[in-house]
Design a protein around this motif. Sequence first.
Motif, PDB file in Angstrom:
ATOM      1  N   LEU A  66      31.379 -42.074   0.812  1.00 44.69           N
ATOM      2  CA  LEU A  66      32.265 -40.826   0.565  1.00 44.69           C
ATOM      3  C   LEU A  66      31.590 -40.190  -0.529  1.00 44.69           C
ATOM      4  N   GLU A  67      31.423 -40.730  -1.623  1.00 46.67           N
ATOM      5  CA  GLU A  67      31.106 -40.228  -3.074  1.00 46.67           C
ATOM      6  C   GLU A  67      29.774 -39.775  -2.950  1.00 46.67           C
ATOM      7  N   ARG A  68      28.863 -40.302  -2.157  1.00 45.09           N
ATOM      8  CA  ARG A  68      27.616 -40.173  -1.936  1.00 45.09           C
ATOM      9  C   ARG A  68      27.162 -38.904  -1.031  1.00 45.09           C
ATOM     10  N   PHE A  69      27.633 -39.005   0.081  1.00 41.54           N
ATOM     11  CA  PHE A  69      27.397 -38.260   1.141  1.00 41.54           C
ATOM     12  C   PHE A  69      28.195 -36.998   1.540  1.00 41.54           C
ATOM     13  N   ALA A  70      29.541 -36.995   0.964  1.00 38.02           N
ATOM     14  CA  ALA A  70      30.587 -35.817   1.250  1.00 38.02           C
ATOM     15  C   ALA A  70      30.034 -34.552   0.615  1.00 38.02           C
ATOM     16  N   PRO A  71      29.384 -34.489  -0.501  1.00 39.53           N
ATOM     17  CA  PRO A  71      28.823 -33.396  -1.304  1.00 39.53           C
ATOM     18  C   PRO A  71      27.734 -32.824  -0.719  1.00 39.53           C
ATOM     19  N   ILE A  72      26.693 -33.585   0.149  1.00 39.11           N
ATOM     20  CA  ILE A  72      25.596 -33.224   0.858  1.00 39.11           C
ATOM     21  C   ILE A  72      25.886 -32.853   2.548  1.00 39.11           C
ATOM     22  N   GLY A  73      26.989 -33.027   2.878  1.00 37.65           N
ATOM     23  CA  GLY A  73      27.196 -33.003   4.366  1.00 37.65           C
ATOM     24  C   GLY A  73      28.216 -32.239   4.561  1.00 37.65           C
ATOM     25  N   ASP A  74      28.338 -31.623   5.854  1.00 36.45           N
ATOM     26  CA  ASP A  74      29.351 -30.630   6.368  1.00 36.45           C
ATOM     27  C   ASP A  74      30.647 -31.507   6.869  1.00 36.45           C
ATOM     28  N   HIS A  75      30.300 -32.432   7.848  1.00 34.89           N
ATOM     29  CA  HIS A  75      31.202 -33.199   8.611  1.00 34.89           C
ATOM     30  C   HIS A  75      31.305 -34.587   8.334  1.00 34.89           C
ATOM     31  N   LEU A  76      32.327 -35.254   8.327  1.00 32.39           N
ATOM     32  CA  LEU A  76      32.359 -36.686   8.374  1.00 32.39           C
ATOM     33  C   LEU A  76      32.421 -37.381   9.855  1.00 32.39           C
ATOM     34  N   ILE A  77      31.496 -38.357   9.963  1.00 31.25           N
ATOM     35  CA  ILE A  77      31.548 -39.332  10.998  1.00 31.25           C
ATOM     36  C   ILE A  77      31.782 -40.526  10.716  1.00 31.25           C
ATOM     37  N   THR A  78      32.908 -41.083  11.490  1.00 32.99           N
ATOM     38  CA  THR A  78      33.077 -42.549  11.002  1.00 32.99           C
ATOM     39  C   THR A  78      33.903 -43.254  12.361  1.00 32.99           C
ATOM     40  N   THR A  79      33.841 -44.731  12.279  1.00 31.33           N
ATOM     41  CA  THR A  79      34.292 -45.288  13.260  1.00 31.33           C
ATOM     42  C   THR A  79      35.674 -45.974  13.202  1.00 31.33           C
ATOM     43  N   GLU A  80      36.130 -45.777  11.996  1.00 30.80           N
ATOM     44  CA  GLU A  80      37.459 -46.281  11.696  1.00 30.80           C
ATOM     45  C   GLU A  80      38.595 -45.272  11.399  1.00 30.80           C
ATOM     46  N   PRO A  81      39.870 -45.428  11.932  1.00 32.75           N
ATOM     47  CA  PRO A  81      40.836 -44.429  11.971  1.00 32.75           C
ATOM     48  C   PRO A  81      41.536 -44.450  10.670  1.00 32.75           C
ATOM     49  N   GLU A  82      40.730 -44.220   9.503  1.00 35.68           N
ATOM     50  CA  GLU A  82      41.235 -44.469   7.926  1.00 35.68           C
ATOM     51  C   GLU A  82      41.510 -42.891   7.484  1.00 35.68           C
ATOM     52  N   ALA A  83      42.802 -42.782   7.370  1.00 35.61           N
ATOM     53  CA  ALA A  83      43.274 -41.439   6.637  1.00 35.61           C
ATOM     54  C   ALA A  83      42.543 -41.090   5.330  1.00 35.61           C
ATOM     55  N   ALA A  84      42.366 -42.119   4.718  1.00 38.57           N
ATOM     56  CA  ALA A  84      41.624 -41.981   3.272  1.00 38.57           C
ATOM     57  C   ALA A  84      39.957 -41.397   3.504  1.00 38.57           C
ATOM     58  N   LEU A  85      39.756 -42.006   4.583  1.00 38.41           N
ATOM     59  CA  LEU A  85      38.277 -41.423   4.751  1.00 38.41           C
ATOM     60  C   LEU A  85      38.593 -39.934   4.850  1.00 38.41           C
ATOM     61  N   VAL A  86      39.128 -39.430   5.697  1.00 33.82           N
ATOM     62  CA  VAL A  86      39.345 -38.027   6.257  1.00 33.82           C
ATOM     63  C   VAL A  86      39.482 -37.244   4.903  1.00 33.82           C
ATOM     64  N   ASP A  87      40.665 -37.721   4.268  1.00 28.58           N
ATOM     65  CA  ASP A  87      41.126 -36.804   2.991  1.00 28.58           C
ATOM     66  C   ASP A  87      40.162 -37.032   1.982  1.00 28.58           C
ATOM     67  N   GLY A  88      39.521 -38.104   1.761  1.00 33.81           N
ATOM     68  CA  GLY A  88      38.207 -38.013   0.852  1.00 33.81           C
ATOM     69  C   GLY A  88      37.083 -37.164   1.005  1.00 33.81           C
ATOM     70  N   TRP A  89      36.829 -37.191   2.222  1.00 33.12           N
ATOM     71  CA  TRP A  89      35.805 -36.291   2.692  1.00 33.12           C
ATOM     72  C   TRP A  89      36.245 -34.904   2.303  1.00 33.12           C
ATOM     73  N   LYS A  90      37.153 -34.380   2.674  1.00 32.58           N
ATOM     74  CA  LYS A  90      37.767 -32.839   2.693  1.00 32.58           C
ATOM     75  C   LYS A  90      37.781 -32.684   1.034  1.00 32.58           C
ATOM     76  N   ALA A  91      38.265 -33.667   0.314  1.00 36.53           N
ATOM     77  CA  ALA A  91      38.086 -33.460  -1.183  1.00 36.53           C
ATOM     78  C   ALA A  91      36.837 -33.243  -1.913  1.00 36.53           C
ATOM     79  N   ARG A  92      35.781 -33.795  -1.170  1.00 35.61           N
ATOM     80  CA  ARG A  92      34.438 -33.839  -1.925  1.00 35.61           C
ATOM     81  C   ARG A  92      33.366 -32.770  -1.098  1.00 35.61           C
ATOM     82  N   THR A  93      33.697 -32.420   0.167  1.00 33.91           N
ATOM     83  CA  THR A  93      32.617 -31.609   0.759  1.00 33.91           C
ATOM     84  C   THR A  93      32.557 -30.419   0.317  1.00 33.91           C
ATOM     85  N   GLU A  94      31.679 -29.515   0.587  1.00 34.03           N
ATOM     86  CA  GLU A  94      31.430 -28.132   0.118  1.00 34.03           C
ATOM     87  C   GLU A  94      31.743 -27.260   1.416  1.00 34.03           C
TER      88      GLU A  94
END
Length: 323
Positions: free
Chosen positions: A178-206
């Motif tokens: 998340l730390e590495r790729f959210a700042p350079i990506g637009d959308h999160l892709i993941t196979t696990e239903p983890e709210a922390a991943l969704v929230d973490g992406w929203k907090a870091r992506t531009e």
Amino acid sequence: MTRFGYTLMTEQSGPKELVGYAVDAERAGFDFEVMSDHYSPWLASQGHAPYAWSVLGAVAHATERVGLATYVTCPTMRYHPAVVAQKAATIQLLSDGRFTLGLGAGENLNEHVVGERWPGVDERHDMLEEAALIIRELLTGDLVTVEGEHFRVDSARIWDAPEGGVPIGIAVSGEKSLERFAPIGDHLITTEPEAALVDGWKARTEADEPRAIGQVPICWAPDADEAVALAHDQFRWFAGGWSVNSDLPTPAGFTQASQYVRPEDVASSIACGPDLDALAESVRPFLDAGFTDIALVQVGDRHQQRFLDEVAEPLLEKLRALG
């Protein structure tokens, strides 16, 4: 409102069949379609692996409304990132702006075929980051030269570059990615239903409107026992977990690794059978985690056409009632 998608599973269907399924999935009311990009099936019993980008071109031409995406392509070994950028730009133009480029660090199963060594996960992530930055720069249509740690690009330009570029989704699995790729990506892709991943992406992506795209396998069949048997035959590799699945090199290896996975083990993780309420309910963990987009995988080719003709519309009604 949650969007529901259909997976064009290149490992289990031939190229002409996939294009037909894409058209029928749009007719049935799916909001988007994602396509796997494999050189080999997970298991020999799946039996297919057409070239995803050729199929995507045909799908872009044959459909009118649905969003399209790779889920996912690896831009580091089998494909150079400059080539991925050109392919993504072309599909975006053919689809009139409906395409999202989904990127990931890849699996040995698909990348070893070019005869290079399989790097460790940290190196693969270094390569993916560098590749994603190159792709994003090329999609501007500017002349690009890069002398990177892993890739060289020499005076390259995408001559048919779509206005506004191509949205990029990146597959992540935890806090470090998340730390590495959210700042350079637009959308999160993941196979696990983890709210922390969704929230973490929203907090870091531009990105202004980031999507969280997940995928859920189901196996509809008119008989529950048949559905379990089909899911076991076609999808028992799914039980290995990503740390195993990314490193095994061949379908024979997956056959050996999954030989002790029982039908009941598969049925405990994949909703199987004719009960549409149970199939719909299996997406609830992704809904609860805040995913904006959920792509279904109907396991196996055996009932794929009947699923699209008879099951998809009422199932989508139930899914939208949940979401």
